[in-house]
Each structure stands twice: as structure tokens, then as C-alpha cells.
Write an enzyme that holds these catalytic residues in place. Structure first.
Site, PDB file in Angstrom:
ATOM      1  N   PHE A  27       0.716  -1.250   0.056  1.00  0.00           N
ATOM      2  CA  PHE A  27       0.078   0.065   0.181  1.00  0.00           C
ATOM      3  C   PHE A  27       0.767   1.310  -0.260  1.00  0.00           C
ATOM      4  O   PHE A  27       1.612   1.528   0.900  1.00  0.00           O
ATOM      5  CB  PHE A  27      -0.937   0.179   1.366  1.00  0.00           C
ATOM      6  CG  PHE A  27      -1.995   1.270   1.019  1.00  0.00           C
ATOM      7  CD1 PHE A  27      -3.121   0.972   0.413  1.00  0.00           C
ATOM      8  CD2 PHE A  27      -1.701   2.206   1.888  1.00  0.00           C
ATOM      9  CE1 PHE A  27      -4.142   1.872   0.261  1.00  0.00           C
ATOM     10  CE2 PHE A  27      -2.576   3.385   1.687  1.00  0.00           C
ATOM     11  CZ  PHE A  27      -3.679   3.324   0.771  1.00  0.00           C
ATOM     12  N   ASP A  53       9.224   2.618   1.422  1.00  0.00           N
ATOM     13  CA  ASP A  53       7.924   3.305   1.904  1.00  0.00           C
ATOM     14  C   ASP A  53       8.034   3.085   3.175  1.00  0.00           C
ATOM     15  O   ASP A  53       7.506   2.178   3.965  1.00  0.00           O
ATOM     16  CB  ASP A  53       6.826   2.756   1.147  1.00  0.00           C
ATOM     17  CG  ASP A  53       5.305   3.709   1.637  1.00  0.00           C
ATOM     18  OD1 ASP A  53       5.684   4.312   2.751  1.00  0.00           O
ATOM     19  OD2 ASP A  53       4.436   3.494   0.902  1.00  0.00           O
ATOM     20  N   LYS A  75       2.853  10.226   8.003  1.00  0.00           N
ATOM     21  CA  LYS A  75       2.084   9.829   9.198  1.00  0.00           C
ATOM     22  C   LYS A  75       2.815  10.262  10.566  1.00  0.00           C
ATOM     23  O   LYS A  75       2.516  11.461  10.691  1.00  0.00           O
ATOM     24  CB  LYS A  75       2.112   8.353   9.353  1.00  0.00           C
ATOM     25  CG  LYS A  75       1.284   7.692   8.184  1.00  0.00           C
ATOM     26  CD  LYS A  75       0.844   6.209   8.651  1.00  0.00           C
ATOM     27  CE  LYS A  75      -0.146   5.337   7.657  1.00  0.00           C
ATOM     28  NZ  LYS A  75      -1.575   5.767   8.045  1.00  0.00           N
TER      29      LYS A  75
END
Ligand SMILES: Cc1ncc(COP(=O)(O)O)c(C=O)c1O
Length: 404
Positions: free
Chosen positions: A139, A224, A253
């Protein structure tokens, strides 16, 4: 502030229906606790999906926000600013990177990484070198390029023609990667622990082999670390524990501890493929975001917080193992640091959400990662008492699901 009465029904009336939020509306948070409109208190093991790395309203972040909020909010990239330069310097000093690009989210950081990898490969090796290899169940965000690189059709299909030359292989499947990678590959993109895909750790030997394959084919290795970064796994960035250094790393995040910010880190050599005007973002490197992120980065990047993550992992594992010994509903407790997943066993296939809902009824917020994994991504400084109270609530939730 406006005195307009707000209800959950308003969501269905005025919001685009791409989310299905819980019925409660939190209005206040402190540490790992939240309170809703009715004053009901919740323990937060979800951390805003691995964002609130220092819990809610951490004094260092509140103070940075207030201080910068009274000085300067926004300039755009026509001008640079002190908080952005300080944060970039600290990130460069603490990692492999020599250059930083700021943006506002994980997807945007990955979009920048993908565009940079393509441009670098085309400029240095020719127009044929455009293949991007990523992993199934990966993702990387919701822009069209990032959903296409993410390995989940549910997020990428149904929007018409996708960006081209993106291929996927199963995570941890070295033979499949070997068969696919070639001198036409411009980048291999991976999470150093798959988050949304189900809290799946890579084999250390796999990651090392990916690095070697990238080197053999002049392909860039993009990590990532949007979910794993900023202390989540007990290292500042997860790559630091894997013995492998990526060429490009993305972070978001937890980077802002709850204030939106993203970053792409890379080396000077690769960064040089982005000339003035090649890429950009109006808000990227916004002084308010960078001031809060600097405070979050300073607080997390300390031995006490990073070692504390490992200590907290042990509290969770001990508590979860004890719950599982009693109720026998999880096949495995996996993950690293404070990114943990309870994988439901055969009997509860597809029912992770039932555990989440039962937890909510017990005033505990948890996450899921796919249909079979209950996920925890709490504050990295959650207290022992909050963990114990939350696990007691989780046990009651588990008992509810198991006893029907
Ligand atoms: C590994 C990873 N990359 C990228 C993203 C996308 O980040 P954002 O939602 O900030 O765009 C996420 C979000 O869950 C993620 O887990």
C-alpha cells in the site's frame, strides 16, 4: 468557535461517502485517551493509523504549534523558511539521506519518489528504463500513480487506464523478483514491513537480496516508510534494523505527530534529477507543519523513546499472548515495535472487524489490516497503565466475540 450542533448523521448528509466512520465523534484527546461528545472516554490503540506517535496533545508538539502559530504559518516555495531547513538538516543528519523534499502526505511523498525514480532512470539510462516493480498487498497511497504501484486491485481498479509499466510480485518471493527484474527496471518499491497488507515482515535475507538485485540492474530501491518510520518499529526508520540502505525513503504519518506533513529522502546524486520546476507542492515544507514535525522528530529520535518502543512491544506481546492463551482466537501475533497484528485463526476468518467493533463497545480503539488482522499502532510513549487498561478492555472484547 461556532456553536453549531454537530451530529454523526451530518456526515452522511454532507460528506462524500468514501468513508464509514464510527458512530462516536471524539472531541478531545490526551496521551493515549480520547473523549467523545458525550464525555465517554476511550483508550486509543489506533493512534490515528500510526500517526499520533506521541499520543494526543503532547506538550512538546502543542508548544511548537503555538509558538510557530504566532510567528509564521505559510510562505509557499517561492521562499524558504527556518523550520523546514532545521527539520531537513536533522533528517539528513539522522539518516542515509543527503537531500529532503517536503510535501503533505504519504501518497504525495511516494508520488514524488516514483516520479524521481523514473526521471533519474530516464536521464541516466535512457527512455526504456521505466519499469517499476512493487509487491502484492503493498500500500502506497491513493493518488492514481500510488494506487497503481500498491498491490491491491480493490484500490486501483475502476478508474480507467492506469499509469503504465508497473509490475507486482509477491512479498518475500525472491524467485519471482529475480525472474522479473532486468536492466529495464527503474525502481523496486517496498514497505520494509507491510502495514495495510496485514502486518507482514520481510525476511532479512529477502531485503538484502532485493538490494543486491537493484544494484545489479541499476534500479533504485525505494522504501516506503510512511507507516514504519519515525520510531514505529523501534528504530528511527525500519531500514536501520534491516542492514539495508534504500536509495529513496518516504516518510509521513508520524512525522508530524498528527500535523499533516510528508517527506521524501534521497541522496544528492539521485536528487539532482529534480531540477527547478520538475516537481512541487504549494504547502510542501510549510513552516507550521515543519515546526511541529521538528518537535516530533526531536522527541522521538532519542534512545529513551526508541528503546521504550521495544519495551512497550514486550508489554503488548505478553498481554496479547495471555489473552490468546485463554481464548485461542489468534493464529499469530506479529509485527515489530508498536506496529503489531493479531492474525485471527481459521474459526474467525474474515472477522477482524468484529473484534474492532467489540473493542469500540468496550471503549477501546483498535485498527484492522485486511479482514483477518487486528492491528495496533498506538502512541510510542503510551504508559504502562494505558496499555494495561487497554488490554483489559481488549480481553473483554475478545471474550464477547468468542462467546458470541
Ligand atoms: C505504507 C504506506 N504508504 C503510504 C500511505 C499513504 O499515506 P497517506 O494516507 O498519508 O497519503 C500509507 C497509508 O496508510 C501507508 O501505510
Amino acid at each position: 468557535m461556532s456553536d453549531m450542533a454537530v451530529t454523526r448523521e451530518m456526515f452522511d448528509q454532507v460528506m462524500v461517502p468514501n468513508y464509514a466512520p464510527a458512530q462516536v465523534i471524539p472531541v478531545r484527546g490526551q496521551g493515549a485517551r480520547l473523549w467523545d461528545q458525550q464525555g465517554r472516554e476511550y483508550i486509543d490503540f489506533a493512534g490515528g493509523i500510526a500517526v499520533n506517535c506521541l499520543g494526543h496533545c503532547h506538550p512538546a508538539l502543542v508548544s511548537a504549534l503555538k509558538e510557530q502559530g504566532e510567528k509564521l504559518w505559510h510562505l509557499s516555495n517561492v521562499l524558504t523558511n527556518e523550520p523546514a531547513l532545521r527539520l531537513a538538516k536533522k533528517m539528513v543528519d539522522a539518516t542515509f539521506a543527503e537531500k529532503v523534499y517536503f510535501c503533505n502526505s504519504g501518497a504525495e511523498a511516494n508520488e514524488a519518489a516514483l516520479k524521481l525514480a523514473r526521471r533519474y532512470a530516464i536521464d541516466n539510462f535512457g527512455p526504456e528504463k521505466t519499469q517499476i516493480i512493487a509487491f502484492t498487498q503493498g500500500f502506497h497511497g491513493r493518488t492514481f500513480f500510488t494506487v497503481s504501484v500498491g498491490g491491491q486491485a480493490v484500490y486501483s481498479d475502476g478508474f480507467g487506464p492506469k499509469p503504465a509499466d508497473i509490475d507486482h510480485v509477491p512479498y518475500n518471493d525472491l524467485a519471482a523478483l529475480k525472474a522479473l527484474i532486468s536492466d529495464r527496471t527503474c525502481a523496486v518499491v517496498m514497505e520494509p514491513l507491510q502495514g495495510e497488507g496485514g502486518i507482514i515482515s520481510p525476511e532479512p535475507a529477502f531485503v538484502q537480496a532485493v538490494r543486491e538485485l537493484c544494484d545489479q540492474h541499476n534500479a533504485l530501491l525505494v522504501f516506503d516508510e510512511v507507516q514504519t518510520g519515525v520510531g514505529r518499529t523501534g528504530a528511527l526508520y525500519a531500514y536501520m534494523d534491516l542492514g539495508v540502505t534504500p536509495d529513496i525513503l518516504t516518510s509521513a504519518k508520524a512525522l508530524g505527530g498528527g500535523f499533516p506533513i510528508g517527506a521524501m529522502l534521497t541522496t544528492s546524486k539521485i536528487a539532482a534529477a529534480f531540477k527547478v520546476g520538475t516537481h512541487g507542492s504549494t504547502y510542501g515544507g510549510n513552516p507550521l507543519a515543519c515546526a511541529v514535525a521538528e518537535a516530533a522528530f526531536d522527541t522521538v529520535n532519542t534512545e529513551s523513546v526508541l528503546n521504550g518502543v521495544k519495551e512497550r512491544e514486550a508489554w503488548y506481546r505478553e498481554g496479547l499472548d495471555a489473552i490468546n492463551a485463554k481464548y485461542g482466537c489468534f493464529e499469530q501475533i506479529r509485527g515489530k515495535g508498536l506496529l503489531l497484528g493479531c492474525v485471527v485463526n481459521e474459526r474467525y476468518q474474515g472477522r477482524a472487524r468484529d473484534f474492532l467493533q467489540a473493542a469500540m463497545e468496550e471503549q477501546l480503539m483498535v485498527l484492522i489490516a485486511g479482514a483477518n488482522v487486528v492491528r495496533f499502532a498506538p502512541s510510542l510513549v503510551i504508559t504502562k497503565e494505558e496499555v494495561a487498561e487497554g488490554l483489559a478492555r481488549f480481553e473483554r472484547a475478545v471474550a464477547k466475540v468468542v462467546n458470541g
